[in-house]
Design a protein around this motif. Structure first.
Motif, PDB file in Angstrom:
ATOM      1  N   GLU A   1      55.928  63.832  52.737  1.00  0.00           N
ATOM      2  CA  GLU A   1      55.339  62.723  53.485  1.00  0.00           C
ATOM      3  C   GLU A   1      55.783  62.817  54.936  1.00  0.00           C
ATOM      4  OE1 GLU A   1      55.157  57.822  53.560  1.00  0.00           O
ATOM      5  OE2 GLU A   1      56.087  58.868  51.867  1.00  0.00           O
ATOM      6  N   ALA A   2      54.810  62.869  55.841  1.00  0.00           N
ATOM      7  CA  ALA A   2      55.134  62.855  57.262  1.00  0.00           C
ATOM      8  C   ALA A   2      55.608  61.461  57.642  1.00  0.00           C
ATOM      9  CB  ALA A   2      53.913  63.247  58.087  1.00  0.00           C
ATOM     10  N   MET A   3      56.694  61.389  58.401  1.00  0.00           N
ATOM     11  CA  MET A   3      57.213  60.093  58.846  1.00  0.00           C
ATOM     12  C   MET A   3      58.149  60.313  60.026  1.00  0.00           C
ATOM     13  SD  MET A   3      59.948  59.168  55.787  1.00  0.00           S
ATOM     14  CE  MET A   3      58.689  59.171  54.516  1.00  0.00           C
ATOM     15  N   ALA A   4      58.000  59.481  61.039  1.00  0.00           N
ATOM     16  CA  ALA A   4      58.879  59.576  62.194  1.00  0.00           C
ATOM     17  C   ALA A   4      60.244  58.969  61.896  1.00  0.00           C
ATOM     18  CB  ALA A   4      58.245  58.878  63.396  1.00  0.00           C
ATOM     19  N   ARG A   5      60.260  57.940  61.040  1.00  0.00           N
ATOM     20  CA  ARG A   5      61.500  57.267  60.653  1.00  0.00           C
ATOM     21  C   ARG A   5      61.426  56.912  59.177  1.00  0.00           C
ATOM     22  NH1 ARG A   5      60.047  55.292  65.597  1.00  0.00           N
ATOM     23  NH2 ARG A   5      61.572  55.457  67.285  1.00  0.00           N
ATOM     24  N   GLY A   6      62.575  56.548  58.619  1.00  0.00           N
ATOM     25  CA  GLY A   6      62.592  56.076  57.240  1.00  0.00           C
ATOM     26  C   GLY A   6      62.978  57.110  56.207  1.00  0.00           C
ATOM     27  N   GLN A   7      63.389  58.306  56.649  1.00  0.00           N
ATOM     28  CA  GLN A   7      63.752  59.350  55.690  1.00  0.00           C
ATOM     29  C   GLN A   7      64.936  58.946  54.811  1.00  0.00           C
ATOM     30  OE1 GLN A   7      63.033  59.830  58.883  1.00  0.00           O
ATOM     31  NE2 GLN A   7      61.992  61.778  59.258  1.00  0.00           N
ATOM     32  N   THR A   8      65.872  58.206  55.382  1.00  0.00           N
ATOM     33  CA  THR A   8      67.052  57.800  54.613  1.00  0.00           C
ATOM     34  C   THR A   8      66.652  56.978  53.396  1.00  0.00           C
ATOM     35  OG1 THR A   8      68.401  57.789  56.627  1.00  0.00           O
ATOM     36  CG2 THR A   8      69.250  56.565  54.734  1.00  0.00           C
ATOM     37  N   GLU A   9      65.692  56.080  53.576  1.00  0.00           N
ATOM     38  CA  GLU A   9      65.243  55.234  52.467  1.00  0.00           C
ATOM     39  C   GLU A   9      64.306  55.983  51.523  1.00  0.00           C
ATOM     40  OE1 GLU A   9      66.639  53.000  55.859  1.00  0.00           O
ATOM     41  OE2 GLU A   9      64.976  54.434  55.723  1.00  0.00           O
ATOM     42  N   ALA A  10      63.549  56.931  52.047  1.00  0.00           N
ATOM     43  CA  ALA A  10      62.524  57.601  51.239  1.00  0.00           C
ATOM     44  C   ALA A  10      63.066  58.748  50.395  1.00  0.00           C
ATOM     45  CB  ALA A  10      61.415  58.131  52.155  1.00  0.00           C
ATOM     46  N   LEU A  11      64.177  59.356  50.809  1.00  0.00           N
ATOM     47  CA  LEU A  11      64.590  60.610  50.191  1.00  0.00           C
ATOM     48  C   LEU A  11      64.944  60.489  48.717  1.00  0.00           C
ATOM     49  CD1 LEU A  11      65.254  63.594  50.335  1.00  0.00           C
ATOM     50  CD2 LEU A  11      67.549  62.979  51.142  1.00  0.00           C
ATOM     51  N   MET A  12      65.854  59.603  48.348  1.00  0.00           N
ATOM     52  CA  MET A  12      66.329  59.588  46.965  1.00  0.00           C
ATOM     53  C   MET A  12      65.244  59.190  45.961  1.00  0.00           C
ATOM     54  SD  MET A  12      69.075  61.044  47.266  1.00  0.00           S
ATOM     55  CE  MET A  12      69.426  61.047  45.510  1.00  0.00           C
ATOM     56  N   PRO A  13      64.356  58.226  46.269  1.00  0.00           N
ATOM     57  CA  PRO A  13      63.229  58.004  45.353  1.00  0.00           C
ATOM     58  C   PRO A  13      62.348  59.243  45.208  1.00  0.00           C
ATOM     59  CG  PRO A  13      63.502  56.117  46.790  1.00  0.00           C
ATOM     60  CD  PRO A  13      64.426  57.178  47.310  1.00  0.00           C
ATOM     61  N   MET A  14      62.198  60.007  46.282  1.00  0.00           N
ATOM     62  CA  MET A  14      61.412  61.233  46.229  1.00  0.00           C
ATOM     63  C   MET A  14      62.105  62.280  45.357  1.00  0.00           C
ATOM     64  SD  MET A  14      59.855  63.246  49.553  1.00  0.00           S
ATOM     65  CE  MET A  14      58.842  61.860  50.100  1.00  0.00           C
ATOM     66  N   VAL A  15      63.423  62.379  45.488  1.00  0.00           N
ATOM     67  CA  VAL A  15      64.191  63.307  44.652  1.00  0.00           C
ATOM     68  C   VAL A  15      64.049  62.936  43.179  1.00  0.00           C
ATOM     69  CG1 VAL A  15      66.538  64.020  44.027  1.00  0.00           C
ATOM     70  CG2 VAL A  15      65.840  63.972  46.430  1.00  0.00           C
ATOM     71  N   SER A  16      64.187  61.657  42.872  1.00  0.00           N
ATOM     72  CA  SER A  16      64.048  61.209  41.484  1.00  0.00           C
ATOM     73  C   SER A  16      62.668  61.549  40.936  1.00  0.00           C
ATOM     74  CB  SER A  16      64.289  59.699  41.394  1.00  0.00           C
ATOM     75  OG  SER A  16      65.611  59.376  41.764  1.00  0.00           O
ATOM     76  N   ALA A  17      61.642  61.396  41.779  1.00  0.00           N
ATOM     77  CA  ALA A  17      60.272  61.660  41.339  1.00  0.00           C
ATOM     78  C   ALA A  17      60.057  63.134  41.016  1.00  0.00           C
ATOM     79  CB  ALA A  17      59.287  61.199  42.410  1.00  0.00           C
ATOM     80  N   VAL A  18      60.551  64.033  41.883  1.00  0.00           N
ATOM     81  CA  VAL A  18      60.311  65.453  41.616  1.00  0.00           C
ATOM     82  C   VAL A  18      61.136  65.941  40.428  1.00  0.00           C
ATOM     83  CG1 VAL A  18      59.604  65.997  43.977  1.00  0.00           C
ATOM     84  CG2 VAL A  18      62.021  66.229  43.345  1.00  0.00           C
ATOM     85  N   MET A  19      62.325  65.405  40.261  1.00  0.00           N
ATOM     86  CA  MET A  19      63.125  65.811  39.103  1.00  0.00           C
ATOM     87  C   MET A  19      62.483  65.328  37.805  1.00  0.00           C
ATOM     88  SD  MET A  19      65.634  67.704  40.086  1.00  0.00           S
ATOM     89  CE  MET A  19      66.844  67.647  38.753  1.00  0.00           C
ATOM     90  N   GLU A  20      61.905  64.138  37.843  1.00  0.00           N
ATOM     91  CA  GLU A  20      61.208  63.630  36.660  1.00  0.00           C
ATOM     92  C   GLU A  20      59.951  64.450  36.383  1.00  0.00           C
ATOM     93  OE1 GLU A  20      59.185  59.469  35.011  1.00  0.00           O
ATOM     94  OE2 GLU A  20      60.420  59.466  36.821  1.00  0.00           O
ATOM     95  N   ASP A  21      59.200  64.769  37.438  1.00  0.00           N
ATOM     96  CA  ASP A  21      57.994  65.583  37.263  1.00  0.00           C
ATOM     97  C   ASP A  21      58.334  66.964  36.706  1.00  0.00           C
ATOM     98  OD1 ASP A  21      56.539  63.503  38.283  1.00  0.00           O
ATOM     99  OD2 ASP A  21      56.163  64.424  40.239  1.00  0.00           O
TER     100      ASP A  21
END
Length: 230
Positions: A29-49
């Motif tokens: 996901e392209a984003m100028a800010r917010g990576q700190t909040e977005a990263l761990m939910p994204m990690v959980s999603a790919v590990m689950e997938d």
């Protein structure tokens, strides 16, 4: 080899899982800010997938910069924390190499020299040259785009990265070089491939990856006896 890869260093956030030779899960996901909040939910999603447990990981790979100070630190801290929990080593990959390898991988015929240019949020660009195999030809640097005009006249040069458009504007349509298509940002899928190619043993031997900064942080400490300005 099972690899979890992360990137939060530039204007995007991504995570990917490689199992053997295949990327089995990825998010970007392209984003100028917010990576700190977005990263761990994204990690959980790919590990689950991917249906892979964290303790089954052989390696965690992460971008080390250059990029934003906060973004680089966010990715490194997350990678080290995950690796500590699962006992895997951490491999560092620069943002410039990740962009170069991804751009070159999309070409049928690879140019002899690729120039990666990433935006910095300042007047300069982060730049580095790579050979046809994606190996660096020189050290990364922060330079004003105008200083690259002569190099861009070389018809053999292939330009990639999110700073490529700024270079195109400077040299115009008559430039002899060619420009990569796409957003030109680091992607965790490529970080995973690079990390896997280097191997877990090399990551352990090399020790924890260190951040790559070409600028000092912008934060300025207050003068003695004064509080932070609002």
């Amino acid at each position: 080899m099972k690899v979890l890869a992360l990137d939060t260093a530039c204007a995007a956030c991504s995570a990917a899982v490689l199992d053997g030779d295949a990327i089995v899960a990825e998010r970007f996901e392209a984003m100028a800010r917010g990576q700190t909040e977005a990263l761990m939910p994204m990690v959980s999603a790919v590990m689950e997938d991917a249906r892979i447990a964290f303790d089954a990981l052989d390696l965690v790979a992460v971008t080390t910069g250059p990029g934003s100070f906060t973004g680089v630190r966010t990715g490194l801290a997350a990678a080290r924390g995950i690796a500590l929990g699962c006992g895997a080593p951490v491999a560092g990959v620069t943002t410039l190499e990740a962009v170069a390898r991804r751009a070159l991988g999309r070409l049928e015929t690879r140019p002899p020299v690729t120039l990666v240019a990433l935006t910095t949020g300042r007047a300069e660009l982060y730049v580095q040259r790579f050979d046809a195999g994606g190996a660096p030809l020189d050290a990364a640097a922060a330079v004003l785009p105008e200083t690259l005009a002569a190099a861009l006249a070389d018809g053999r040069l292939f330009v990639a990265g999110d700073g490529a458009e700024r270079l195109r504007e400077i040299v115009g349509t008559e430039a002899g070089c060619s420009f990569a298509k796409g957003p030109g940002l680091p992607h965790a899928a490529e970080v995973a491939r690079i990390g896997a190619a280097r191997g877990a043993a090399a990551a352990r031997a090399g020790g924890p990856p260190q951040p790559v900064y070409l600028y000092p942080p912008r934060a300025i400490p207050p003068a003695a006896g004064r509080g932070l300005a609002p």
